[in-house]
Scaffold this motif. Structure first.
Motif, PDB file in Angstrom:
ATOM      1  N   GLN A 260       3.342  17.928 -22.290  1.00 43.82           N
ATOM      2  CA  GLN A 260       3.135  17.254 -21.014  1.00 43.82           C
ATOM      3  C   GLN A 260       2.036  16.201 -21.150  1.00 43.82           C
ATOM      4  OE1 GLN A 260       3.073  19.709 -17.468  1.00 43.82           O
ATOM      5  NE2 GLN A 260       3.865  21.425 -18.674  1.00 43.82           N
ATOM      6  N   ASN A 261       2.393  14.990 -20.750  1.00 38.25           N
ATOM      7  CA  ASN A 261       1.461  13.862 -20.756  1.00 38.25           C
ATOM      8  C   ASN A 261       1.422  13.264 -19.359  1.00 38.25           C
ATOM      9  OD1 ASN A 261       0.768  13.498 -23.681  1.00 38.25           O
ATOM     10  ND2 ASN A 261       2.993  13.363 -23.815  1.00 38.25           N
ATOM     11  N   PHE A 262       0.259  12.791 -18.989  1.00 39.54           N
ATOM     12  CA  PHE A 262       0.074  12.160 -17.687  1.00 39.54           C
ATOM     13  C   PHE A 262      -0.769  10.910 -17.900  1.00 39.54           C
ATOM     14  CE2 PHE A 262      -2.490  11.629 -13.799  1.00 39.54           C
ATOM     15  CZ  PHE A 262      -1.463  11.493 -12.868  1.00 39.54           C
TER      16      PHE A 262
ATOM     17  N   ASP B  18      -1.064  24.251 -18.927  1.00 39.89           N
ATOM     18  CA  ASP B  18       0.135  23.547 -19.381  1.00 39.89           C
ATOM     19  C   ASP B  18      -0.083  22.702 -20.635  1.00 39.89           C
ATOM     20  OD1 ASP B  18       1.440  24.533 -17.057  1.00 39.89           O
ATOM     21  OD2 ASP B  18       0.571  22.881 -15.894  1.00 39.89           O
ATOM     22  N   ASP B  19      -1.282  22.753 -21.191  1.00 42.38           N
ATOM     23  CA  ASP B  19      -1.625  21.935 -22.356  1.00 42.38           C
ATOM     24  C   ASP B  19      -1.368  20.440 -22.094  1.00 42.38           C
ATOM     25  OD1 ASP B  19      -2.669  21.575 -24.906  1.00 42.38           O
ATOM     26  OD2 ASP B  19      -0.700  21.711 -25.859  1.00 42.38           O
ATOM     27  N   LEU B  20      -1.687  20.010 -20.893  1.00 42.60           N
ATOM     28  CA  LEU B  20      -1.499  18.617 -20.481  1.00 42.60           C
ATOM     29  C   LEU B  20      -2.493  17.707 -21.201  1.00 42.60           C
ATOM     30  CD1 LEU B  20      -0.216  16.770 -17.986  1.00 42.60           C
ATOM     31  CD2 LEU B  20      -2.580  16.912 -17.235  1.00 42.60           C
ATOM     32  N   THR B  21      -2.024  16.533 -21.584  1.00 45.91           N
ATOM     33  CA  THR B  21      -2.901  15.477 -22.061  1.00 45.91           C
ATOM     34  C   THR B  21      -2.892  14.386 -20.998  1.00 45.91           C
ATOM     35  OG1 THR B  21      -2.344  15.953 -24.359  1.00 45.91           O
ATOM     36  CG2 THR B  21      -3.374  13.825 -23.913  1.00 45.91           C
ATOM     37  N   ALA B  22      -4.075  14.019 -20.525  1.00 45.92           N
ATOM     38  CA  ALA B  22      -4.193  13.055 -19.441  1.00 45.92           C
ATOM     39  C   ALA B  22      -4.853  11.775 -19.938  1.00 45.92           C
ATOM     40  CB  ALA B  22      -5.002  13.653 -18.294  1.00 45.92           C
TER      41      ALA B  22
END
Length: 164
Positions: A62-64, A93-97
């Motif tokens: 997941q990327n934002f 969620d292991d998101l990268t922002a």
């Protein structure tokens, strides 16, 4: 899988017309919620048992990306709410922002909103610089998709070229 209709070009053009209003925080929070909803819908659509779905969820990168040319001046929620939501998404969620900002120091502004220094970048408000900043972000996203352990960070060259 995209489950929403894309807006018409004329609507996009109208939405992007400068009005001196930047609803950055509320929009970011809404889009983070939409991202989570899309991921959940995708997982619900997977065939198999619950354990397989849980296993598959770890493979969704997941990327934002939040791109702006101004600071927030009309949101109802504050920067702390966005900070909290980004931190929660990173942990759960292991998101990268990514934060891309023109007409400001994006590292300083990004920190206020909860973005990390290595994934925040200033760009000059020109077609060339903005295009490069988006391409650099896309490159990092692709690298992380192929190899999730790859650190997400802008290079010195990315930062230089985004200011040309």
């Amino acid at each position: 899988i995209l489950k929403t209709d894309l807006p018409a070009y004329k609507d996009l053009k109208d939405w992007l017309r400068p009005r001196g209003l930047t609803r950055l925080i509320d929009t970011a929070l809404e889009r983070l919620g939409h991202l989570k909803s899309n991921v959940n819908s995708h997982l619900e659509g997977l065939e198999g048992n619950k354990d397989e779905k849980t296993s598959a969820s770890r493979k969704i990168i997941q990327n934002f990306m939040l791109l702006t040319d101004g600071e927030d001046n009309v949101s109802k929620r504050d920067a702390e709410a966005l900070k909290d939501e980004l931190e929660k998404a990173r942990k759960e969620d292991d998101l990268t922002a990514f934060f891309l900002g023109a007409n400001q120091d994006a590292i300083v502004s990004g920190k206020i909103y909860g973005f990390r220094e290595h994934t925040s970048m200033t760009f000059t408000p020109s077609k060339k610089s903005c295009s490069y900043a988006i391409q650099a972000t896309s490159r990092i996203m692709k690298m992380r998709s192929a190899s999730p352990e790859t650190p997400a960070k802008f290079t010195t060259m990315d930062r230089y070229k985004s200011l040309e």
